[in-house]
Motif scaffolding. Structure first.
Motif, PDB file in Angstrom:
ATOM      1  N   TRP A 115     -78.170  37.913  83.513  1.00 44.27           N
ATOM      2  CA  TRP A 115     -77.185  39.000  83.520  1.00 44.27           C
ATOM      3  C   TRP A 115     -75.880  38.538  84.150  1.00 44.27           C
ATOM      4  CZ3 TRP A 115     -78.572  43.125  80.732  1.00 44.27           C
ATOM      5  CH2 TRP A 115     -79.920  43.234  80.419  1.00 44.27           C
ATOM      6  N   GLY A 116     -74.989  38.051  83.314  1.00 43.71           N
ATOM      7  CA  GLY A 116     -73.710  37.596  83.826  1.00 43.71           C
ATOM      8  C   GLY A 116     -72.529  37.984  82.967  1.00 43.71           C
ATOM      9  N   GLN A 117     -72.818  38.455  81.755  1.00 43.31           N
ATOM     10  CA  GLN A 117     -71.727  38.845  80.866  1.00 43.31           C
ATOM     11  C   GLN A 117     -71.502  40.353  80.922  1.00 43.31           C
ATOM     12  OE1 GLN A 117     -73.133  37.076  77.146  1.00 43.31           O
ATOM     13  NE2 GLN A 117     -71.731  35.372  77.430  1.00 43.31           N
ATOM     14  N   MET A 118     -70.479  40.811  80.198  1.00 42.32           N
ATOM     15  CA  MET A 118     -70.213  42.246  80.142  1.00 42.32           C
ATOM     16  C   MET A 118     -71.345  42.976  79.432  1.00 42.32           C
ATOM     17  SD  MET A 118     -66.214  42.870  79.271  1.00 42.32           S
ATOM     18  CE  MET A 118     -66.595  44.593  78.931  1.00 42.32           C
ATOM     19  N   PRO A 119     -71.751  44.135  79.939  1.00 45.26           N
ATOM     20  CA  PRO A 119     -72.753  44.925  79.225  1.00 45.26           C
ATOM     21  C   PRO A 119     -72.133  45.584  77.991  1.00 45.26           C
ATOM     22  CG  PRO A 119     -71.925  46.157  81.089  1.00 45.26           C
ATOM     23  CD  PRO A 119     -71.279  44.792  81.159  1.00 45.26           C
ATOM     24  N   ASN A 120     -72.953  46.252  77.226  1.00 42.15           N
ATOM     25  CA  ASN A 120     -72.478  46.976  76.051  1.00 42.15           C
ATOM     26  C   ASN A 120     -71.902  48.309  76.505  1.00 42.15           C
ATOM     27  OD1 ASN A 120     -72.028  48.292  73.665  1.00 42.15           O
ATOM     28  ND2 ASN A 120     -74.024  47.845  72.774  1.00 42.15           N
ATOM     29  N   TYR A 121     -70.617  48.302  76.819  1.00 38.71           N
ATOM     30  CA  TYR A 121     -69.994  49.507  77.347  1.00 38.71           C
ATOM     31  C   TYR A 121     -69.886  50.628  76.312  1.00 38.71           C
ATOM     32  CZ  TYR A 121     -68.711  47.638  81.900  1.00 38.71           C
ATOM     33  OH  TYR A 121     -68.756  47.139  83.180  1.00 38.71           O
ATOM     34  N   LEU A 122     -70.074  50.292  75.048  1.00 39.65           N
ATOM     35  CA  LEU A 122     -70.008  51.324  74.006  1.00 39.65           C
ATOM     36  C   LEU A 122     -71.329  52.077  73.886  1.00 39.65           C
ATOM     37  CD1 LEU A 122     -68.059  49.313  71.277  1.00 39.65           C
ATOM     38  CD2 LEU A 122     -67.158  50.700  73.147  1.00 39.65           C
ATOM     39  N   LYS A 123     -72.400  51.523  74.482  1.00 37.24           N
ATOM     40  CA  LYS A 123     -73.716  52.163  74.433  1.00 37.24           C
ATOM     41  C   LYS A 123     -74.282  52.211  75.854  1.00 37.24           C
ATOM     42  CE  LYS A 123     -76.612  51.332  71.124  1.00 37.24           C
ATOM     43  NZ  LYS A 123     -77.557  50.619  70.215  1.00 37.24           N
ATOM     44  N   CYS A 152     -77.800  51.247  76.679  1.00 32.76           N
ATOM     45  CA  CYS A 152     -78.168  49.840  76.586  1.00 32.76           C
ATOM     46  C   CYS A 152     -77.488  49.014  77.678  1.00 32.76           C
ATOM     47  CB  CYS A 152     -77.837  49.291  75.198  1.00 32.76           C
ATOM     48  SG  CYS A 152     -78.989  49.841  73.926  1.00 32.76           S
ATOM     49  N   GLN A 153     -77.477  49.553  78.876  1.00 33.11           N
ATOM     50  CA  GLN A 153     -77.016  48.828  80.050  1.00 33.11           C
ATOM     51  C   GLN A 153     -78.166  48.784  81.053  1.00 33.11           C
ATOM     52  OE1 GLN A 153     -73.210  50.507  81.330  1.00 33.11           O
ATOM     53  NE2 GLN A 153     -72.691  50.895  79.198  1.00 33.11           N
ATOM     54  N   ALA A 154     -78.091  47.896  82.029  1.00 33.43           N
ATOM     55  CA  ALA A 154     -79.254  47.643  82.874  1.00 33.43           C
ATOM     56  C   ALA A 154     -79.023  47.864  84.362  1.00 33.43           C
ATOM     57  CB  ALA A 154     -79.742  46.208  82.653  1.00 33.43           C
ATOM     58  N   PHE A 155     -77.809  47.586  84.835  1.00 36.49           N
ATOM     59  CA  PHE A 155     -77.593  47.648  86.281  1.00 36.49           C
ATOM     60  C   PHE A 155     -77.471  49.089  86.774  1.00 36.49           C
ATOM     61  CE2 PHE A 155     -76.739  43.111  86.145  1.00 36.49           C
ATOM     62  CZ  PHE A 155     -77.185  42.695  87.387  1.00 36.49           C
ATOM     63  N   LEU A 156     -77.495  49.223  88.094  1.00 30.73           N
ATOM     64  CA  LEU A 156     -77.463  50.521  88.744  1.00 30.73           C
ATOM     65  C   LEU A 156     -76.290  51.349  88.231  1.00 30.73           C
ATOM     66  CD1 LEU A 156     -79.319  51.624  91.007  1.00 30.73           C
ATOM     67  CD2 LEU A 156     -77.517  51.057  92.627  1.00 30.73           C
ATOM     68  N   ARG A 157     -76.604  52.556  87.776  1.00 32.58           N
ATOM     69  CA  ARG A 157     -75.571  53.459  87.254  1.00 32.58           C
ATOM     70  C   ARG A 157     -76.105  54.878  87.240  1.00 32.58           C
ATOM     71  NH1 ARG A 157     -78.515  51.595  83.152  1.00 32.58           N
ATOM     72  NH2 ARG A 157     -78.567  52.660  81.131  1.00 32.58           N
ATOM     73  N   PRO A 158     -75.223  55.881  87.139  1.00 36.63           N
ATOM     74  CA  PRO A 158     -75.707  57.263  87.159  1.00 36.63           C
ATOM     75  C   PRO A 158     -76.351  57.647  85.830  1.00 36.63           C
ATOM     76  CG  PRO A 158     -73.324  57.216  86.893  1.00 36.63           C
ATOM     77  CD  PRO A 158     -73.754  55.801  87.120  1.00 36.63           C
ATOM     78  N   ILE A 159     -77.465  58.354  85.928  1.00 32.17           N
ATOM     79  CA  ILE A 159     -78.134  58.915  84.760  1.00 32.17           C
ATOM     80  C   ILE A 159     -78.427  60.374  85.076  1.00 32.17           C
ATOM     81  CG2 ILE A 159     -80.191  58.849  83.287  1.00 32.17           C
ATOM     82  CD1 ILE A 159     -80.358  55.854  83.789  1.00 32.17           C
ATOM     83  N   ILE A 160     -77.986  61.263  84.203  1.00 30.06           N
ATOM     84  CA  ILE A 160     -78.207  62.688  84.403  1.00 30.06           C
ATOM     85  C   ILE A 160     -79.190  63.180  83.343  1.00 30.06           C
ATOM     86  CG2 ILE A 160     -76.131  63.269  83.070  1.00 30.06           C
ATOM     87  CD1 ILE A 160     -75.803  65.741  84.861  1.00 30.06           C
ATOM     88  N   SER A 161     -80.245  63.860  83.790  1.00 32.47           N
ATOM     89  CA  SER A 161     -81.289  64.357  82.892  1.00 32.47           C
ATOM     90  C   SER A 161     -81.292  65.882  82.910  1.00 32.47           C
ATOM     91  CB  SER A 161     -82.669  63.844  83.325  1.00 32.47           C
ATOM     92  OG  SER A 161     -82.687  62.442  83.389  1.00 32.47           O
ATOM     93  N   TYR A 162     -81.588  66.464  81.750  1.00 36.41           N
ATOM     94  CA  TYR A 162     -81.598  67.921  81.617  1.00 36.41           C
ATOM     95  C   TYR A 162     -83.021  68.426  81.434  1.00 36.41           C
ATOM     96  CZ  TYR A 162     -80.936  72.552  79.534  1.00 36.41           C
ATOM     97  OH  TYR A 162     -81.000  73.885  79.261  1.00 36.41           O
ATOM     98  N   TYR A 163     -83.367  69.475  82.221  1.00 36.38           N
ATOM     99  CA  TYR A 163     -84.684  70.107  82.143  1.00 36.38           C
ATOM    100  C   TYR A 163     -84.505  71.596  81.875  1.00 36.38           C
ATOM    101  CZ  TYR A 163     -86.685  65.874  84.185  1.00 36.38           C
ATOM    102  OH  TYR A 163     -87.076  64.577  84.416  1.00 36.38           O
ATOM    103  N   ASN A 164     -85.310  72.114  80.970  1.00 41.07           N
ATOM    104  CA  ASN A 164     -85.320  73.543  80.659  1.00 41.07           C
ATOM    105  C   ASN A 164     -86.687  74.089  81.050  1.00 41.07           C
ATOM    106  OD1 ASN A 164     -85.981  75.935  78.810  1.00 41.07           O
ATOM    107  ND2 ASN A 164     -83.766  75.705  78.514  1.00 41.07           N
ATOM    108  N   LYS A 165     -86.713  74.891  82.136  1.00 37.50           N
ATOM    109  CA  LYS A 165     -87.959  75.461  82.669  1.00 37.50           C
ATOM    110  C   LYS A 165     -89.028  74.381  82.868  1.00 37.50           C
ATOM    111  CE  LYS A 165     -87.201  80.154  80.933  1.00 37.50           C
ATOM    112  NZ  LYS A 165     -86.903  80.730  82.240  1.00 37.50           N
ATOM    113  N   GLY A 166     -88.607  73.293  83.492  1.00 46.38           N
ATOM    114  CA  GLY A 166     -89.523  72.217  83.835  1.00 46.38           C
ATOM    115  C   GLY A 166     -89.787  71.209  82.740  1.00 46.38           C
ATOM    116  N   LYS A 167     -89.264  71.431  81.555  1.00 47.08           N
ATOM    117  CA  LYS A 167     -89.502  70.524  80.440  1.00 47.08           C
ATOM    118  C   LYS A 167     -88.300  69.596  80.246  1.00 47.08           C
ATOM    119  CE  LYS A 167     -90.614  70.373  75.494  1.00 47.08           C
ATOM    120  NZ  LYS A 167     -90.840  71.154  74.264  1.00 47.08           N
ATOM    121  N   SER A 204     -70.700  49.742  86.603  1.00 46.66           N
ATOM    122  CA  SER A 204     -69.485  49.332  87.298  1.00 46.66           C
ATOM    123  C   SER A 204     -69.858  48.187  88.225  1.00 46.66           C
ATOM    124  CB  SER A 204     -68.904  50.485  88.117  1.00 46.66           C
ATOM    125  OG  SER A 204     -67.966  50.008  89.063  1.00 46.66           O
ATOM    126  N   LEU A 205     -69.098  47.118  88.185  1.00 47.42           N
ATOM    127  CA  LEU A 205     -69.414  45.953  88.999  1.00 47.42           C
ATOM    128  C   LEU A 205     -69.466  46.297  90.482  1.00 47.42           C
ATOM    129  CD1 LEU A 205     -69.938  42.871  88.889  1.00 47.42           C
ATOM    130  CD2 LEU A 205     -67.476  42.548  89.200  1.00 47.42           C
TER     131      LEU A 205
END
Length: 593
Positions: free
Chosen positions: A470-478, A481-496, A506-507
């Motif tokens: 892991w030394g090159q730029m990630p796929n910023y368009l997707k 399809c990135q691997a390093f620490l970053r925010p991920i927000i998940s949506y749940y509807n009544k526990g589902k 971000s470096l």
């Protein structure tokens, strides 16, 4: 008469002091009991070679105090800026003596309610004559008695683990072995273990011992590959460099069966290893003649000997860890909680076993305790009912906060958006993810969003397991399809679980600024805003720009597509891998004419 406090903390190490700080700040009814004569007594002798492996990075490019706590792994949470460990030394890996001095200052400057030289050797359950409620009764070695409603075990590493093999008494232990290098000059040394303590000892002796064999039953796990701070750190692994360059020392996957003292004074160490690569497969057994053997096989975090049967906590891993609920409460003993390094019982991926992780767990637990026992609501923030305003708030927080950064994938933030148009969204910080997913209140909500900072190297198969890939730029368009620490927000509807939206890497782990020249500075906030709006429609008709570049001309200027000739030199993995392609690929060398 026993001395009563609502909360009693056993242990005045970093965990006990941290919980004591929050209790003292809110004037809760608490007491800390410490068996020795000072706070942080464990660190007066451990680690054995005195170098901490907790990072103390003083100089950083951003001004926010909270951001800089991401790189200060030894400070406890405190409003007093003079009690930042970075004020005590600029050494990246400081001497443990500095931590001892820091913890002493922390306890005294915050006027924590501590009774020293009070070693608790018996804990049982009793019933209050006045209220009828269950209490813990603690008896000290000196015969003093204490009672509490809530017991917080901050006892840290209780006992060194020694392998249960014949002759183990002939080996020195990690905590007791001599650190005088002259005693090992020209000697043959064996070390049992495969973690940081084993390699710490080997590194210390590498220049004086004639030969060092580190016996590990399984391959070592490297922190740079696993992204887990408790695995083998680069600061300790010089011995591997010497092994691979054939400089006498070694790390070998042998299981030690036993030790014997020979007539010549040496130790015969019998070992075995599976040889499944041989034909026929089998086990190879041999013996080494060594001058010294040192065990570095970890610690237990529970001392069952002090508990009566009425309140003996369940354990796992052969008694190494307590079994804890998702709020760090003992699974089978109500109102008993473990804090500090034992919190890693629920977390072997983030940093719960270290100060820079459990300080946030303890802050969260403090709020959960006050809510449960004192009717003080868990703190929340009220937000405006607008998708973009909410998403900007989330991005601002994950760009600076140290808690989600250190406790990646374990602690989370929770956003609740009420269905009623007139009600404002409510934001909870730093809750354990498992706690949220099992909580009836959160699972009853129509619109719940969970935010974590998370690694996703697992999306790239075996390629993702090797740090140097892991030394090159990630796929910023997707962003998926990135691997390093970053925010991920998940949506749940009544526990589902319904779906998720990832932010871009971000470096420097700042998601609120431009990544590169010409890029869209609001990309992450806009992505999250669209995702929140798609699920809730709280901003009808709104749509936010998620182009990576601010406009098409910038894209043409900063991203140069391959020529037709260069496309012919694409590597095989470009075609072989479906889904998320590896972030490190190079064009094949041009064929010679």
């Amino acid at each position: 008469m026993a001395v009563y406090h609502e909360y009693i903390i056993i242990g005045a190490g970093p965990a006990g002091l941290q919980m004591g700080y929050f209790m003292e700040k809110d004037k809760a009814d608490y007491l800390i009991l410490e068996g020795s004569s000072r706070p942080g007594n464990f660190f007066t002798t451990q680690p054995r070679h005195r170098k901490l492996i907790s990072i103390n990075k003083v100089h950083n490019p951003f001004p926010e105090k909270e951001f800089n706590m991401r790189h200060d792994w030894n400070s406890l949470l405190c409003d007093d800026d003079t009690l930042r460990f970075t004020k005590y030394t600029e050494e990246l890996f400081p001497n443990a003596d500095v931590l001892v001095r820091y913890l002493n200052d922390f306890a005294h400057k915050n006027n924590l309610n501590i009774i020293y030289q009070t070693y608790i050797n018996n804990i049982t359950k009793v019933q209050s004559a006045k209220s009828g409620e269950d209490r813990f009764k603690l008896t000290s070695k000196e015969g003093k008695e204490y009672e509490c409603r809530v017991l917080l075990m901050a006892t840290g590493a209780r006992k060194e683990i020694r392998p249960d093999i014949p002759g183990i008494e002939l080996a020195d232990s990690y905590t007791q072995h001599s650190i005088d290098r002259n005693e090992y000059r020209g000697k043959l040394v064996g070390i049992l273990g495969r973690g940081n303590s084993a390699f710490e000892v080997a590194d210390h002796l590498a220049g004086h011992a004639a030969v060092i064999h580190i016996f590990g039953q399984k391959p070592a796990k490297f922190a740079w590959d696993t992204h887990f701070v408790g695995d083998l750190r680069a600061v300790n692994n010089n011995i591997l460099d010497m092994y691979q360059l054939k400089s006498m020392h070694s790390f070998i996957l042998f299981d030690v069966l036993g030790l014997k003292k020979m007539d010549n004074g040496k130790l015969e160490v019998e070992v075995t290893t599976p040889c499944l690569h041989m034909d026929p497969p089998g086990f190879f057994r041999t013996a080494y003649s060594l001058d010294k053997v040192i065990t570095c096989t970890g610690f237990q975090y529970v001392d069952l000997g002090v508990f009566s049967d009425a309140c003996k906590p369940a354990t796992k891993k052969n008694g190494k860890f307590p079994v804890l609920k998702d709020n760090w409460e003992s699974e089978n003993v109500p109102n008993m909680f473990y804090i500090g390094t034992a919190m890693q019982s629920r977390d072997r991926k983030a940093a719960s076993g270290f100060i820079h992780g459990f300080r946030y767990n303890i802050r969260t637990l403090y709020h959960l305790l006050r809510e449960r026992y004192n009717a003080v609501p868990y703190p929340t923030t009220e937000l405006q009912r607008d998708a973009l305003t909410i998403s900007k708030y989330i991005i601002a927080r994950v760009s600076v906060c140290a808690s989600l950064y250190q406790m990646q994938g374990f602690l989370c933030d929770v956003l609740i958006i009420p269905e009623e148009a007139g009600k404002k969204p409510r934001y909870y910080e730093d809750l354990p993810l498992d706690y949220v997913l099992s909580n009836d209140y959160f699972n009853s909500q129509t619109h719940m969003f969970i935010t974590v900072l998370k690694f996703t190297f697992d999306r790239f198969g075996d390629f993702g397991k090797i740090a140097t890939n892991w030394g090159q730029m990630p796929n910023y368009l997707k962003p998926e399809c990135q691997a390093f620490l970053r925010p991920i927000i998940s949506y749940y509807n009544k526990g589902k679980y319904v779906g998720e939206q990832a932010g871009n890497e971000s470096l420097l782990l700042r998601f609120d600024v431009k990544g590169f020249r010409g890029t869209n500075p609001n990309l992450n906030a806009n992505r999250f805003g669209n995702f929140i709006n798609q699920q809730t429609n709280i901003s009808p008709g709104a749509s936010y720009n998620v182009n990576f570049y601010t406009d098409e001309e910038d894209y043409k200027q900063f991203f140069v597509p391959l020529t037709e000739e260069q496309k012919k030199r694409l590597p095989p993995e470009y075609y072989d891998v479906t889904g998320c392609k590896p972030a490190t690929m190079f064009l094949k060398e041009e064929e010679e004419n």
